[in-house]
Design a protein around this motif. Structure first.
Motif, PDB file in Angstrom:
ATOM      1  N   SER A 253      26.982 -10.880  -3.157  1.00 14.27           N
ATOM      2  CA  SER A 253      27.862 -10.362  -4.214  1.00 14.27           C
ATOM      3  C   SER A 253      27.441 -10.749  -5.607  1.00 14.27           C
ATOM      4  CB  SER A 253      29.303 -11.072  -3.684  1.00 14.27           C
ATOM      5  OG  SER A 253      30.310 -10.731  -4.620  1.00 14.27           O
ATOM      6  N   LEU A 254      27.565  -9.861  -6.663  1.00 18.96           N
ATOM      7  CA  LEU A 254      27.264 -10.051  -8.022  1.00 18.96           C
ATOM      8  C   LEU A 254      28.357  -9.677  -8.912  1.00 18.96           C
ATOM      9  CD1 LEU A 254      23.645  -8.371  -8.192  1.00 18.96           C
ATOM     10  CD2 LEU A 254      24.337 -11.102  -7.895  1.00 18.96           C
ATOM     11  N   SER A 255      28.465 -10.195 -10.074  1.00 19.96           N
ATOM     12  CA  SER A 255      29.042  -9.640 -11.186  1.00 19.96           C
ATOM     13  C   SER A 255      27.922  -9.306 -12.380  1.00 19.96           C
ATOM     14  CB  SER A 255      30.108 -10.559 -11.910  1.00 19.96           C
ATOM     15  OG  SER A 255      31.176 -10.911 -10.810  1.00 19.96           O
ATOM     16  N   VAL A 256      28.236  -7.970 -12.663  1.00 19.61           N
ATOM     17  CA  VAL A 256      27.013  -7.412 -13.660  1.00 19.61           C
ATOM     18  C   VAL A 256      27.914  -6.821 -14.820  1.00 19.61           C
ATOM     19  CG1 VAL A 256      25.444  -5.724 -14.016  1.00 19.61           C
ATOM     20  CG2 VAL A 256      25.673  -6.576 -11.987  1.00 19.61           C
ATOM     21  N   TRP A 257      27.639  -7.471 -16.053  1.00 13.97           N
ATOM     22  CA  TRP A 257      28.061  -7.114 -17.278  1.00 13.97           C
ATOM     23  C   TRP A 257      26.920  -5.808 -17.568  1.00 13.97           C
ATOM     24  CZ3 TRP A 257      28.825 -11.712 -15.583  1.00 13.97           C
ATOM     25  CH2 TRP A 257      29.879 -12.302 -15.774  1.00 13.97           C
ATOM     26  N   TYR A 258      27.452  -4.928 -18.202  1.00 16.45           N
ATOM     27  CA  TYR A 258      26.741  -3.655 -18.751  1.00 16.45           C
ATOM     28  C   TYR A 258      27.047  -3.158 -20.051  1.00 16.45           C
ATOM     29  CZ  TYR A 258      30.917  -1.057 -17.467  1.00 16.45           C
ATOM     30  OH  TYR A 258      32.333  -0.405 -17.389  1.00 16.45           O
TER      31      TYR A 258
ATOM     32  N   ASP B 138      19.289  -4.639 -31.470  1.00 15.97           N
ATOM     33  CA  ASP B 138      20.275  -4.328 -30.339  1.00 15.97           C
ATOM     34  C   ASP B 138      21.523  -5.212 -30.824  1.00 15.97           C
ATOM     35  OD1 ASP B 138      22.259  -3.948 -28.623  1.00 15.97           O
ATOM     36  OD2 ASP B 138      20.818  -3.863 -26.788  1.00 15.97           O
ATOM     37  N   GLN B 139      22.611  -5.016 -31.474  1.00 15.61           N
ATOM     38  CA  GLN B 139      23.661  -5.956 -31.867  1.00 15.61           C
ATOM     39  C   GLN B 139      24.453  -6.436 -30.723  1.00 15.61           C
ATOM     40  OE1 GLN B 139      24.112  -6.903 -35.127  1.00 15.61           O
ATOM     41  NE2 GLN B 139      22.459  -5.757 -35.565  1.00 15.61           N
ATOM     42  N   GLU B 140      24.595  -6.038 -29.736  1.00 18.32           N
ATOM     43  CA  GLU B 140      25.284  -6.355 -28.518  1.00 18.32           C
ATOM     44  C   GLU B 140      24.425  -7.815 -27.992  1.00 18.32           C
ATOM     45  OE1 GLU B 140      28.247  -5.937 -25.244  1.00 18.32           O
ATOM     46  OE2 GLU B 140      27.307  -3.818 -26.323  1.00 18.32           O
ATOM     47  N   LEU B 141      23.092  -7.729 -28.105  1.00 19.38           N
ATOM     48  CA  LEU B 141      22.237  -8.758 -27.545  1.00 19.38           C
ATOM     49  C   LEU B 141      22.074  -9.795 -28.715  1.00 19.38           C
ATOM     50  CD1 LEU B 141      19.500  -6.805 -25.529  1.00 19.38           C
ATOM     51  CD2 LEU B 141      21.493  -8.108 -24.833  1.00 19.38           C
ATOM     52  N   VAL B 142      22.174  -9.385 -30.035  1.00 20.26           N
ATOM     53  CA  VAL B 142      21.962 -10.429 -31.013  1.00 20.26           C
ATOM     54  C   VAL B 142      23.203 -11.089 -31.124  1.00 20.26           C
ATOM     55  CG1 VAL B 142      21.775 -10.463 -33.599  1.00 20.26           C
ATOM     56  CG2 VAL B 142      20.446  -8.685 -32.440  1.00 20.26           C
ATOM     57  N   ASN B 143      24.156 -10.646 -31.070  1.00 19.28           N
ATOM     58  CA  ASN B 143      25.578 -11.465 -31.022  1.00 19.28           C
ATOM     59  C   ASN B 143      25.988 -12.159 -29.855  1.00 19.28           C
ATOM     60  OD1 ASN B 143      26.102 -10.386 -33.713  1.00 19.28           O
ATOM     61  ND2 ASN B 143      27.183  -8.455 -32.982  1.00 19.28           N
ATOM     62  N   ASN B 144      25.055 -11.819 -28.635  1.00 17.51           N
ATOM     63  CA  ASN B 144      25.408 -12.409 -27.389  1.00 17.51           C
ATOM     64  C   ASN B 144      26.908 -12.330 -27.057  1.00 17.51           C
ATOM     65  OD1 ASN B 144      24.509 -13.555 -24.979  1.00 17.51           O
ATOM     66  ND2 ASN B 144      24.924 -15.598 -25.660  1.00 17.51           N
ATOM     67  N   HIS B 145      27.514 -11.082 -27.332  1.00 20.03           N
ATOM     68  CA  HIS B 145      28.815 -10.722 -27.111  1.00 20.03           C
ATOM     69  C   HIS B 145      29.036  -9.849 -26.070  1.00 20.03           C
ATOM     70  CE1 HIS B 145      33.113  -9.760 -27.470  1.00 20.03           C
ATOM     71  NE2 HIS B 145      32.537  -8.449 -27.661  1.00 20.03           N
ATOM     72  N   LEU B 146      29.429 -10.477 -24.889  1.00 19.32           N
ATOM     73  CA  LEU B 146      29.776  -9.564 -23.639  1.00 19.32           C
ATOM     74  C   LEU B 146      30.999  -9.282 -23.570  1.00 19.32           C
ATOM     75  CD1 LEU B 146      27.342 -11.593 -21.470  1.00 19.32           C
ATOM     76  CD2 LEU B 146      26.685  -9.494 -22.448  1.00 19.32           C
ATOM     77  N   SER B 147      31.486  -7.950 -23.230  1.00 16.92           N
ATOM     78  CA  SER B 147      32.892  -7.502 -22.933  1.00 16.92           C
ATOM     79  C   SER B 147      33.284  -7.767 -21.550  1.00 16.92           C
ATOM     80  CB  SER B 147      32.969  -5.994 -23.458  1.00 16.92           C
ATOM     81  OG  SER B 147      34.304  -5.621 -23.143  1.00 16.92           O
ATOM     82  N   ASP B 148      34.448  -8.370 -21.515  1.00 16.81           N
ATOM     83  CA  ASP B 148      35.207  -8.502 -20.288  1.00 16.81           C
ATOM     84  C   ASP B 148      35.579  -7.426 -19.629  1.00 16.81           C
ATOM     85  OD1 ASP B 148      34.576 -11.340 -20.130  1.00 16.81           O
ATOM     86  OD2 ASP B 148      36.597 -11.970 -20.982  1.00 16.81           O
ATOM     87  N   ASP B 149      35.720  -6.301 -20.521  1.00 18.64           N
ATOM     88  CA  ASP B 149      36.201  -5.075 -19.889  1.00 18.64           C
ATOM     89  C   ASP B 149      34.844  -4.175 -19.292  1.00 18.64           C
ATOM     90  OD1 ASP B 149      38.447  -5.375 -21.148  1.00 18.64           O
ATOM     91  OD2 ASP B 149      38.105  -4.345 -22.782  1.00 18.64           O
ATOM     92  N   LYS B 150      33.627  -4.788 -19.571  1.00 17.97           N
ATOM     93  CA  LYS B 150      32.574  -4.054 -19.057  1.00 17.97           C
ATOM     94  C   LYS B 150      31.878  -4.955 -17.923  1.00 17.97           C
ATOM     95  CE  LYS B 150      31.333  -0.981 -22.683  1.00 17.97           C
ATOM     96  NZ  LYS B 150      30.564  -0.409 -23.429  1.00 17.97           N
TER      97      LYS B 150
END
Length: 108
Positions: free
Chosen positions: A80-85, A20-32
């Motif tokens: 209250s939470l913030s969740v990156w998805y 999973d490239q999203e997890l490999v790169n540890n890149h979380l989008s601020d738009d999500k």
């Protein structure tokens, strides 16, 4: 012997390419990012009542699954939470998978 080395190299490349490239790169989008309050906590996820822009953008409630129970170990109902998805699945209620969960500290 040379064929075996080439075969091992190809298998290694294929296995690395399937991660999973999203997890490999540890890149979380601020738009999500979703913001909301925990309505229910389950061993494999949460139900959130969305707040602010998240509520305007999606719906009132969303079901969030987690790949690891440890991600929500400290989460309690009402927080209250913030969740990156990853992406929102169209269902009733909508569903998503958490990539990161952060508890929001609310000061009185």
């Amino acid at each position: 012997m040379k064929i075996i080395r080439i075969f091992i190299l190809l298998i290694t490349i294929l296995l690395l390419g399937c991660q999973d490239q999203e997890l490999v790169n540890n890149h979380l989008s601020d738009d999500k990012i979703l913001h909301g309050n925990v309505l229910e906590k389950h061993s494999n996820g949460l139900t959130l009542a969305l707040t602010g822009e998240s509520k305007e953008k999606y719906s009132d409630i969303i079901s969030v699954s987690v790949p690891d129970e440890g991600m929500i170990k400290l989460v309690k109902e009402g927080q209250s939470l913030s969740v990156w998805y990853d992406f929102i699945r169209e269902s009733n209620p909508p569903q998503t998978r958490a990539l990161k969960v952060e508890i929001n500290i609310v000061s009185d």
